[in-house]
Design a protein around this motif. Sequence first.
Motif, PDB file in Angstrom:
ATOM      1  N   PHE A  71      35.148  49.442  52.063  1.00 33.20           N
ATOM      2  CA  PHE A  71      35.689  50.235  53.167  1.00 33.20           C
ATOM      3  C   PHE A  71      36.824  49.506  53.884  1.00 33.20           C
ATOM      4  O   PHE A  71      37.734  50.142  54.417  1.00 33.20           O
ATOM      5  N   ILE A  72      36.790  48.174  53.875  1.00 32.00           N
ATOM      6  CA  ILE A  72      37.893  47.406  54.461  1.00 32.00           C
ATOM      7  C   ILE A  72      39.186  47.622  53.670  1.00 32.00           C
ATOM      8  O   ILE A  72      40.273  47.769  54.240  1.00 32.00           O
ATOM      9  N   TYR A  73      39.048  47.664  52.347  1.00 32.66           N
ATOM     10  CA  TYR A  73      40.214  47.804  51.471  1.00 32.66           C
ATOM     11  C   TYR A  73      40.345  49.214  50.910  1.00 32.66           C
ATOM     12  O   TYR A  73      41.080  49.419  49.933  1.00 32.66           O
ATOM     13  N   ARG A  74      39.716  50.172  51.519  1.00 34.42           N
ATOM     14  CA  ARG A  74      39.651  51.510  50.924  1.00 34.42           C
ATOM     15  C   ARG A  74      41.028  52.129  50.712  1.00 34.42           C
ATOM     16  O   ARG A  74      41.301  52.720  49.654  1.00 34.42           O
ATOM     17  N   GLU A  75      41.911  52.028  51.692  1.00 32.49           N
ATOM     18  CA  GLU A  75      43.231  52.654  51.562  1.00 32.49           C
ATOM     19  C   GLU A  75      44.037  52.033  50.425  1.00 32.49           C
ATOM     20  O   GLU A  75      44.663  52.744  49.631  1.00 32.49           O
ATOM     21  N   GLU A  76      44.011  50.681  50.329  1.00 27.83           N
ATOM     22  CA  GLU A  76      44.692  50.014  49.221  1.00 27.83           C
ATOM     23  C   GLU A  76      44.033  50.370  47.890  1.00 27.83           C
ATOM     24  O   GLU A  76      44.701  50.554  46.872  1.00 27.83           O
ATOM     25  N   PHE A  77      42.696  50.460  47.916  1.00 30.59           N
ATOM     26  CA  PHE A  77      41.928  50.828  46.736  1.00 30.59           C
ATOM     27  C   PHE A  77      42.347  52.211  46.239  1.00 30.59           C
ATOM     28  O   PHE A  77      42.528  52.435  45.041  1.00 30.59           O
ATOM     29  N   VAL A 135      43.110  41.776  43.210  1.00 30.92           N
ATOM     30  CA  VAL A 135      44.469  42.270  42.955  1.00 30.92           C
ATOM     31  C   VAL A 135      45.038  43.023  44.157  1.00 30.92           C
ATOM     32  O   VAL A 135      46.236  43.328  44.188  1.00 30.92           O
ATOM     33  N   LEU A 136      44.187  43.326  45.144  1.00 27.88           N
ATOM     34  CA  LEU A 136      44.659  44.004  46.347  1.00 27.88           C
ATOM     35  C   LEU A 136      45.124  43.017  47.408  1.00 27.88           C
ATOM     36  O   LEU A 136      45.785  43.403  48.368  1.00 27.88           O
ATOM     37  N   ILE A 137      44.744  41.748  47.249  1.00 32.48           N
ATOM     38  CA  ILE A 137      45.151  40.711  48.202  1.00 32.48           C
ATOM     39  C   ILE A 137      46.557  40.239  47.836  1.00 32.48           C
ATOM     40  O   ILE A 137      46.812  39.798  46.711  1.00 32.48           O
ATOM     41  N   THR A 138      47.477  40.338  48.770  1.00 33.21           N
ATOM     42  CA  THR A 138      48.889  40.047  48.484  1.00 33.21           C
ATOM     43  C   THR A 138      49.188  38.559  48.425  1.00 33.21           C
ATOM     44  O   THR A 138      50.020  38.116  47.633  1.00 33.21           O
ATOM     45  N   SER A 139      48.539  37.774  49.243  1.00 32.69           N
ATOM     46  CA  SER A 139      48.799  36.339  49.297  1.00 32.69           C
ATOM     47  C   SER A 139      48.125  35.621  48.119  1.00 32.69           C
ATOM     48  O   SER A 139      46.931  35.783  47.882  1.00 32.69           O
ATOM     49  N   LYS A 140      48.899  34.815  47.395  1.00 31.18           N
ATOM     50  CA  LYS A 140      48.353  34.063  46.266  1.00 31.18           C
ATOM     51  C   LYS A 140      47.287  33.080  46.731  1.00 31.18           C
ATOM     52  O   LYS A 140      46.249  32.903  46.078  1.00 31.18           O
ATOM     53  N   TYR A 141      47.523  32.458  47.867  1.00 32.41           N
ATOM     54  CA  TYR A 141      46.545  31.503  48.421  1.00 32.41           C
ATOM     55  C   TYR A 141      45.239  32.215  48.758  1.00 32.41           C
ATOM     56  O   TYR A 141      44.141  31.728  48.430  1.00 32.41           O
ATOM     57  N   ASN A 142      45.342  33.364  49.397  1.00 39.24           N
ATOM     58  CA  ASN A 142      44.142  34.109  49.780  1.00 39.24           C
ATOM     59  C   ASN A 142      43.394  34.647  48.558  1.00 39.24           C
ATOM     60  O   ASN A 142      42.168  34.739  48.560  1.00 39.24           O
ATOM     61  N   ARG A 143      44.157  35.025  47.508  1.00 36.04           N
ATOM     62  CA  ARG A 143      43.522  35.473  46.265  1.00 36.04           C
ATOM     63  C   ARG A 143      42.689  34.350  45.658  1.00 36.04           C
ATOM     64  O   ARG A 143      41.537  34.560  45.255  1.00 36.04           O
ATOM     65  N   THR A 144      43.285  33.169  45.597  1.00 30.31           N
ATOM     66  CA  THR A 144      42.568  32.012  45.035  1.00 30.31           C
ATOM     67  C   THR A 144      41.349  31.683  45.877  1.00 30.31           C
ATOM     68  O   THR A 144      40.264  31.397  45.343  1.00 30.31           O
TER      69      THR A 144
END
Length: 350
Positions: free
Chosen positions: A247-253, A304-313
């Motif tokens: 639900f936090i990422y629902r719109e991007e999802f 894949v919805l997280i834009t920052s490479k650091y945050n993805r890792t």
Amino acid sequence: MIIYWIMMLLPAFFTLHPVRIEARFRKWAVWLVGIIFALIIGFRYEVGGDWERYFIVYRYLLESDSFFEVFIGRDIGFEFLYWLSFQLFSNIYFVNLICAIFFIAGLIRLCLSMPLPWLALLVSVPFLIVVVSMGYTRQAAAVGLFMWGLVSLMRERKLSFYLFVIFASLFHYTVLIMLPIGLVYGSKKANVIKVVFFSVIIAIFTYIIFYNLINHMFYYYILIKFHHSDGAVMRVFVNFLSAILFFIYREEFKRKFHDEKLWFIFSLLSILMFPAAFFYSTLVDRVVIYLMPLQLVIASRVVVLITSKYNRTLFVFMVIIMYSSILFTWLNFGNFSSYWLPYQNILINY
């Protein structure tokens, strides 16, 4: 317990491996690991909470007066394989292996449909693989077939989804509660009446076919609460967290993936299950197993919805640490984990 950590470390290694592998080779690598997992599950010896219970089923099959009496009103797909296993091989390993293949085939197919298949596979290890596939043989086969059908539903092939759910019900009839998801998913508001109508028809048909089993579950799981699952609240809570993340990422999802409505249904059901787990732990525990694919999907797709490479890792490391901690806690402090320890396999120990 080293074998369980190997099952966790294999997908963790490939998730973090810096070298990119061509898609087709990655696919075969995932299937190869799946085959190894199927052998670990299928040829286990005296592993799992229901191990002794299956020998009681075997005695029932031997004592039955007729072949057809064995299968009336029961999980006939599983019991036929069970009967066949003892007729041909005089042991339990054939049916365990077939059920393991059904489970792993569905799991791997679902993982390969995700952006990060290895991460999805890692997420499945503590609950779906270790607890379910090695503890609930019948339901594991049903879950695997359900996951195979779920991928078909994600690809808009509803008929295939229905057929796989019906096939799965031959191993554990509880999977039929997931059949209405196919009706709800992709239906417009104007079709709500049709969805409700067919859901009621399915419910009536299921009750007629499995009358005795449903009454048994209702009496023991709801009325007198005879059964209790200590780990149910934790398992439901992890699904609950996945639902919140959705639900936090629902719109991007919704913008990135075409099947957002399907996982909205899974997330909503997961949230509703959480408070119920405190009162009907075993019933909810058995139902939430079919909702666990949500964890694989959310963990793999949110990356894949997280834009920052650091945050993805950081997110990937958090997922690995979280599920490794769950496995560590269950193996060392779980009330029933002793039934899984030590791990034994007839290919190694005998």
